[in-house]
Design an enzyme around this catalytic site. Structure first.
Site, PDB file in Angstrom:
ATOM      1  CB  CYS A  28      -0.936  -0.010   1.200  1.00 33.56           C
ATOM      2  SG  CYS A  28      -2.109  -1.377   1.175  1.00 33.56           S
ATOM      3  CG  HIS A  72      -7.918  -2.421   7.862  1.00 34.16           C
ATOM      4  ND1 HIS A  72      -8.738  -1.656   8.657  1.00 34.16           N
ATOM      5  CD2 HIS A  72      -8.021  -1.902   6.616  1.00 34.16           C
ATOM      6  CE1 HIS A  72      -9.302  -0.703   7.919  1.00 34.16           C
ATOM      7  NE2 HIS A  72      -8.889  -0.855   6.675  1.00 34.16           N
ATOM      8  CD  GLU A  74      -6.347  -3.591  12.297  1.00 35.73           C
ATOM      9  OE1 GLU A  74      -5.371  -3.505  11.534  1.00 35.73           O
ATOM     10  OE2 GLU A  74      -7.020  -2.594  12.636  1.00 35.73           O
ATOM     11  CB  CYS A 100     -11.150   0.796  11.344  1.00 35.58           C
ATOM     12  SG  CYS A 100     -11.465  -0.896  10.772  1.00 35.58           S
ATOM     13  CB  CYS A 103      -9.990  -3.986  12.543  1.00 31.87           C
ATOM     14  SG  CYS A 103      -9.732  -4.245  10.771  1.00 31.87           S
ATOM     15  CE1 TYR A 121      -8.061   4.622   9.705  1.00 32.20           C
ATOM     16  CE2 TYR A 121     -10.128   4.419  10.909  1.00 32.20           C
ATOM     17  CZ  TYR A 121      -9.439   4.471   9.723  1.00 32.20           C
ATOM     18  OH  TYR A 121     -10.118   4.371   8.537  1.00 32.20           O
TER      19      TYR A 121
END
Length: 145
Positions: A28, A72, A74, A100, A103, A121
Site C-alpha cells: 500500500c 487491514h 490486524e 478501525c 477491526c 486512527y
C-alpha cells in the site's frame, strides 16, 4: 510489581518495533500498517495491510483511493490464526495504527484482551468500543520506541 511492569513495557516496545518492520512489507502506498499477535510470550501471528491472497498487490486506484477489498493488518493477523493451530483468546495485539471500528469488532470477537499501538486512527470509535469491551489499551508513541 514495578519490575514486572518495566519488563512488560520493554517487550511491548520490542513487539511494536517488529510491527513497524512488518508494516514495511505492505504494498500500500497511502498507509503501511503492521500487526503482531502475542500469546503466552510467543508470537502467534503477524500481518500487514494489503490485498487478499491471489489478488494483484495494488492497494489504491489511480486517484489514490484504497480498494474496498484491501485487508487491514490486524484483520490479516487475526485471520491467519484461523488457518493455524492457534487462537487469539487472551492475546495481545500490537499495531502501528489503532484499529478501525470493523477491526475492533474482529479483535474483540477473537478474544484479544490487550491492545498496544503507536498512532491513533482518525476515527477512534474502534478504541472506544474495545475499551467498553474491557480490552486493555496501551499507546506508546513512536518517539518512545
Amino acid at each position: 510489581m514495578k519490575m514486572k511492569k518495566k519488563k512488560q513495557e520493554k517487550y511491548d516496545k520490542a513487539y511494536l518495533r517488529m510491527a513497524l518492520e512488518w508494516a514495511k512489507l505492505s504494498y500500500c502506498k497511502r498507509k503501511k500498517v503492521g500487526a503482531i499477535i502475542v500469546k503466552e510470550n510467543m508470537i502467534i501471528s503477524d500481518g500487514y495491510n494489503g490485498t487478499p491472497s491471489g489478488f494483484d498487490n495494488e492497494c489504491e486506484d489511480q486517484d489514490g483511493n484504497t480498494f474496498w477489498y484491501v485487508l487491514h493488518a490486524e484483520a490479516n493477523a487475526i485471520l491467519k490464526t484461523a488457518r493455524s493451530n492457534h487462537n487469539c483468546n487472551g492475546a495481545t495485539l500490537y499495531l502501528t495504527l489503532s484499529p478501525c471500528k470493523e477491526c475492533s469488532k474482529l479483535a474483540h470477537q477473537a478474544g484479544i484482551k490487550r491492545l498496544v499501538y503507536i498512532d491513533k486512527y482518525k476515527d477512534t470509535s474502534g478504541l472506544h468500543f474495545l475499551e467498553e469491551a474491557g480490552v486493555e489499551l496501551v499507546q506508546i508513541g513512536q518517539d518512545l520506541l
